[in-house]
Write an enzyme that holds these catalytic residues in place. Structure first.
Site, mmCIF file in Angstrom:
data_model
loop_
_atom_site.group_PDB
_atom_site.id
_atom_site.type_symbol
_atom_site.label_atom_id
_atom_site.label_comp_id
_atom_site.label_asym_id
_atom_site.label_seq_id
_atom_site.Cartn_x
_atom_site.Cartn_y
_atom_site.Cartn_z
ATOM 1 N N ARG A 10 7.673 -56.215 -30.370
ATOM 2 C CA ARG A 10 6.289 -55.822 -30.585
ATOM 3 C C ARG A 10 6.219 -54.359 -31.034
ATOM 4 N NH1 ARG A 10 6.433 -58.658 -25.630
ATOM 5 N NH2 ARG A 10 5.216 -60.592 -25.624
ATOM 6 N N LYS A 26 5.333 -56.729 -22.267
ATOM 7 C CA LYS A 26 4.054 -56.817 -21.565
ATOM 8 C C LYS A 26 4.273 -56.901 -20.060
ATOM 9 C CE LYS A 26 1.165 -58.878 -25.182
ATOM 10 N NZ LYS A 26 0.299 -60.017 -25.550
ATOM 11 N N HIS A 60 2.830 -57.115 -36.555
ATOM 12 C CA HIS A 60 2.795 -58.443 -35.925
ATOM 13 C C HIS A 60 3.215 -59.532 -36.903
ATOM 14 C CE1 HIS A 60 1.721 -61.478 -33.004
ATOM 15 N NE2 HIS A 60 1.082 -62.130 -33.963
ATOM 16 N N ARG A 119 6.852 -59.699 -36.805
ATOM 17 C CA ARG A 119 7.266 -60.435 -35.589
ATOM 18 C C ARG A 119 7.112 -61.941 -35.836
ATOM 19 N NH1 ARG A 119 7.621 -60.195 -29.853
ATOM 20 N NH2 ARG A 119 6.164 -61.521 -28.720
ATOM 21 N N HIS A 128 8.037 -64.182 -24.562
ATOM 22 C CA HIS A 128 6.874 -64.971 -24.161
ATOM 23 C C HIS A 128 7.087 -65.552 -22.768
ATOM 24 C CE1 HIS A 128 5.525 -65.766 -28.597
ATOM 25 N NE2 HIS A 128 5.040 -64.647 -28.107
ATOM 26 N N TYR A 133 4.106 -70.368 -33.781
ATOM 27 C CA TYR A 133 4.953 -69.998 -34.912
ATOM 28 C C TYR A 133 5.611 -71.208 -35.574
ATOM 29 C CZ TYR A 133 4.559 -65.373 -32.791
ATOM 30 O OH TYR A 133 4.081 -64.207 -32.259
#
Length: 298
Positions: free
Chosen positions: A148, A172, A242, A245, A268, A277
């Site tokens: 990210r 995150k 992004h 990514r 994730h 994706y």
């Protein structure tokens, strides 16, 4: 005296481990509703409100031309606040319990093609100055690791393990993960480190990526960098970190990587996040299927 908003802020920061940017967005949305509620219903606090009051706020936002996506985000902030109040027994009923989000159009994020990536990486870097070497490394790191934007910005020199060819990123909710890096990236990192060490005045020494003034990069700088380079080779509407990514994940899936591996690389928490994706890889599978199946050759 601490307020419910203060307690909510601590909860988001300490328990949910949200970033300061996310926390500020939540609190700004709540404050905005507080002002609306006071102006329209004469209440100084929003702990005890009914759904009609919140609905009036939503209607006013629609009338002001605020997008459904933004309205949904604002309501989500409010919903999180009331869930917290319910959890801490400050209220007995969440007024947003039965609220349905406004419909928003699905925006298809189209990844860059391999041709576009190669055009940027092979053609636009003709000089060997600090900024050119840094910019090429940034683009290549995004494309070869799928990290990210905030993970790249906060990447530190100490996070790189040259002998193992890995780097550690902080994702995150402060979740760390180890990413493999290709030998070609190791070569670029060593070259960049040499150029970086020649900067006259390094202010943020612990961070890998710096401006030519020796300062840590920021979000807008990285966005502009990616947008600038890809604008010369791509006509896609979105040209952002992004999308790189997204490109990383799509190209891996197109070339046979399994979904679980891509999920781990992206950081994730669930497969559902990674499955967005797969639309591009599905298109690639359809193409291969149609070209290869005997029944389609008659």
């Amino acid at each position: 005296m601490a307020t419910n908003k203060d307690a909510f802020k601590d909860y988001l920061q300490l328990e949910k481990k949200y970033s300061s940017h996310t926390i500020n967005a939540y609190l700004n949305d709540i404050t905005y509703f507080e002002s609306f509620n006071k102006d329209n219903f004469g209440q100084d606090t929003i702990e005890q409100v009914n759904y009609n009051q919140i609905r009036s706020w939503v209607v006013s936002l629609v009338d002001d031309g605020v997008s459904n996506t933004t309205i949904n985000r604002k309501v989500a902030s409010l919903k999180a606040f009331y869930k917290f109040l319910l959890k801490t027994k400050q209220i007995e009923l969440n007024p947003l319990l039965k609220h349905k989000a406004l419909k928003t159009p699905k925006i298809l994020q189209i990844p860059f093609s391999e041709k576009e990536l190669n055009a940027v990486l092979d053609i636009t870097f003709e000089t060997n100055g600090f900024e050119e070497i840094r910019n090429k490394l940034i683009i290549d790191l995004f494309y070869t690791t799928g990290m990210r934007r905030t993970e790249l910005i906060h990447l530190k020199l100490m996070n790189i393990n040259f002998s193992n060819q890995t780097l550690k990123v902080l994702g995150k909710r402060n979740k760390e993960r180890i990413l493999p890096i290709l030998p070609v990236i190791i070569e670029q990192l060593l070259l960049y480190k040499k150029e970086r060490s020649s900067l006259e005045n390094i202010m943020d020494d612990e961070y890998l990526f710096l401006t030519k003034k020796g300062l840590k990069l920021n979000d807008s700088f990285v966005y502009r960098l990616i947008n600038s380079y890809f604008s010369s080779v791509s006509e896609k509407v979105k040209k952002s970190p992004h999308i790189l990514r997204h490109t990383f994940a799509t190209h891996l899936l197109n070339n046979g990587a399994d979904l679980n591996s891509v999920k781990e690389l992206l950081g994730h928490s669930s497969l559902a996040s990674t499955q967005i994706y797969t639309h591009s890889s599905l298109s690639e599978l359809k193409k291969v299927y149609q070209e290869s199946h005997p029944r389609n050759k008659k």
